[in-house]
Design an enzyme around this catalytic site. Structure first.
Site, PDB file in Angstrom:
ATOM      1  N   SER A 107       0.830  -1.197   0.000  1.00 48.93           N
ATOM      2  CA  SER A 107       0.000   0.000   0.000  1.00 48.93           C
ATOM      3  C   SER A 107       0.872   1.258   0.000  1.00 48.93           C
ATOM      4  CB  SER A 107      -0.960  -0.054   1.190  1.00 48.93           C
ATOM      5  OG  SER A 107      -1.963   0.936   1.094  1.00 48.93           O
ATOM      6  N   HIS A 143      -7.264  -5.677  -1.020  1.00 49.83           N
ATOM      7  CA  HIS A 143      -6.087  -4.868  -0.754  1.00 49.83           C
ATOM      8  C   HIS A 143      -5.430  -5.352   0.548  1.00 49.83           C
ATOM      9  CE1 HIS A 143      -3.751  -1.092  -0.911  1.00 49.83           C
ATOM     10  NE2 HIS A 143      -3.928  -1.013   0.404  1.00 49.83           N
TER      11      HIS A 143
END
Length: 418
Positions: A249, A390
C-alpha cells in the site's frame, strides 16, 4: 469481513468524483522516460544515466520532496538477542538506529540459524509495530503513536493485545524456512502518518523551509529504509548485496521511491501500491491526486498539490518511477478487488518501464496485457494479479521469494554451518 475492511469498502463506494468504470477512463499520453528535457533521445545506457538524474530530480521537486542525507551522528545499538527464536530455527535481534536524541527506528531482524554464510534479506516497514508481526512476547512493544483503528490499540498506543495481530501478513516462519532473513521496522518511528505539521518523527531533527519541494511523510519512510540499509551493510549475518525492499500500500510507494534512489537495494517489491506508487496516475481510474492530497496532505510535498485538478501536467508518472530501478529487478503485485489502487494501472506502470530495462538488455513482463489472476509473469520486471482484496498475503510473499530465488540463483535454503 473486519470492521476496518467494511468501513473502507463503504468509503470507496461513496467517494464522489472517483471513477471505477474502465469505459470512462479518458485518453492519456505518458511522458517518455527515454526523452531528455531538452528533447534528446536516449539510446544507450550512458545517456540514460543523465536522464535518470533528471527524472529523480523531477520526482523530488513535484511528488516526494527532497530528503536529507544520513544524519552525521547516526548510530545503532543492539538492544536484544534471542538465539533460539521460532523454536530454534532463527536468531531474533533488535537494533535501535538512533538518528538524534529521542528519535530512533527500531529494527527487528530474524536470521535463519545454521546458515553457512551471510544470507539475503527482505526489508520492509510495517503498519502496527514490530510486536504485531509475531506473537513472540520477547519482541519490544512499539511506544509511539499508532492509528486507533488498529487491533489492540488504545488511545493511539499499542497494548499487549496487539501482539501478533499482523502476523497473517508476515509469514515469518516461511520466509526463514526459505533461507531469507526478515528485517522490519514500524513506519511510525519515522513519521506518525497524520498531519502534524511535520513536528514529530525524523522531520523534527532537520531544519525545514517553506519550499514546495520539502520532504513529507512518504519521503521520510523511504529515507528510513535507506538508513536501515546503512545498518545492514555492517551486519555480517546479512548479505548486503542481496537486500530486497518490500512494501504494501502506501509503504509500497515508499519501497519504490527508496529503490529508485538507492542503488544498494538489489530488488524492489511493490504490493498494491496504487497511485503515486506503481499505478499510472494519468489513467483516471481509482484514487486520484486530488483525493489523496485532501485526505492525507502530509504524505507528499506541497508542489504535488498543484496537480490535483490536472494530473496530466505532472512531468512524471509511475512508469518512470519504476524505470529508475533499472536494471535491478522489480516486482509489482496487484489484487483483483483492489480498484482504488487500480490493478490495470499498476500493470501498465510496470509495462511502461520496459524500454528502459531493454537498454540494459533486460527482459520485462513478456506480456502486452494484464495476465489472468494468480498467474505470475515477467523476467527482470515481475507482476501478478492476485485474487482478493487490498492486503499482503502468504501468496504474495511466495511470489516475491520465487522472484528473488530466480534472480539470486537460489534453488534451496542456505546450507548448514559446520
Amino acid at each position: 469481513m473486519g470492521m476496518w475492511t467494511a468501513c473502507l469498502l463503504m468509503a470507496v463506494a461513496t467517494t464522489p468524483n472517483i471513477n471505477y468504470d474502465e469505459s470512462k477512463v479518458p485518453p492519456f499520453t505518458l511522458p517518455d522516460p527515454l526523452t531528455m528535457e531538452d528533447g534528446t533521445k536516449v539510446g544507450d545506457v550512458k545517456t540514460w544515466h543523465k536522464r535518470r538524474a533528471e527524472i529523480l530530480r523531477l520526482f523530488e521537486q513535484h511528488v516526494y520532496g527532497r530528503a536529507p542525507g544520513r544524519p552525521p551522528r547516526m548510530k545503532w545499538v543492539t538492544t536484544s538477542v534471542e538465539p533460539k527464536a521460532l523454536d530454534g530455527k532463527a536468531t531474533r535481534r533488535e537494533v535501535s538506529i538512533q538518528f538524534a536524541p529521542g528519535v530512533q527506528m527500531d529494527l527487528m531482524i530474524f536470521v535463519p540459524n545454521g546458515a553457512r554464510r551471510s544470507v539475503p534479506a527482505f526489508l520492509g516497514l510495517n503498519f502496527q509495530g514490530n510486536h504485531a508481526i509475531h506473537p513472540d512476547r520477547g519482541i519490544k512493544m512499539a511506544k509511539g503513536w499508532i492509528a486507533a483503528r488498529r487491533e489492540g490499540v488504545v488511545d493511539n498506543h499499542a497494548t499487549e493485545a496487539a501482539r501478533g495481530v499482523d502476523a497473517i501478513h508476515w509469514p515469518v516462519e516461511e520466509i526463514i524456512g526459505r533461507g531469507y532473513a526478515l528485517v522490519t521496522a514500524y513506519y511510525g518511528d519515522l513519521d506518525p502518518d497524520f498531519d502534524d505539521g511535520f513536528k514529530n518523527g525524523v522531520h523534527a531533527i532537520f531544519p525545514r523551509s517553506s519550499a514546495g519541494d520539502e520532504w513529507a511523510a512518504l519521503a521520510a519512510w523511504s529515507w528510513g529504509l535507506m538508513r536501515a540499509v546503512d545498518y545492514l551493510q555492517t551486519d555480517r549475518e546479512i548479505d548486503a548485496s542481496k537486500i530486497a525492499v518490500v512494501g504494501h500500500s502506501r509503504l509500497g510507494k515508499a519501497a519504490l521511491w527508496a529503490g529508485a534512489q538507492d542503488e544498494r537495494i538489489a530488488i524492489v517489491v511493490s504490493n498494491n501500491s496504487g497511485k503515486e506508487g506503481a499505478s499510472i496516475i494519468r489513467r483516471g481510474f481509482g484514487e486520484t491526486v486530488k483525493k489523496i492530497n485532501e485526505s492525507d496532505p502530509h504524505r507528499f510535498c506541497a508542489n504535488f498539490k498543484k496537480y490535483g485538478d490536472d494530473p496530466a501536467k505532472l512531468p512524471v508518472d509511475s512508469h518512470m518511477l519504476i524505470a529508475l530501478i533499472a536494471p535491478r529487478p522489480v516486482y509489482v503485485a496487484s489484487a483483483s478487488e483492489d480498484n482504488t489502487a487500480d490493478p490495470k494501472g499498476e500493470f501498465l506502470g510496470a509495462k511502461g518501464a520496459e524500454p528502459v530495462y531493454a537498454l540494459f538488455g533486460r527482459k520485462g513482463l513478456g506480456a502486452d496485457s494484464q495476465p489472468p489472476v494468480d498467474t505470475p509473469i515477467g523476467s527482470s520486471i515481475g507482476y501478478h494479479l492476485r485474487t482478493g482484496k487490498h492486503e499482503l498475503t502468504r501468496y504474495d510473499w511466495q511470489q516475491f521469494m520465487n522472484f528473488a530465488d530466480r534472480h539470486w540463483k537460489r534453488s534451496a535454503p542456505a546450507a548448514k554451518r559446520k
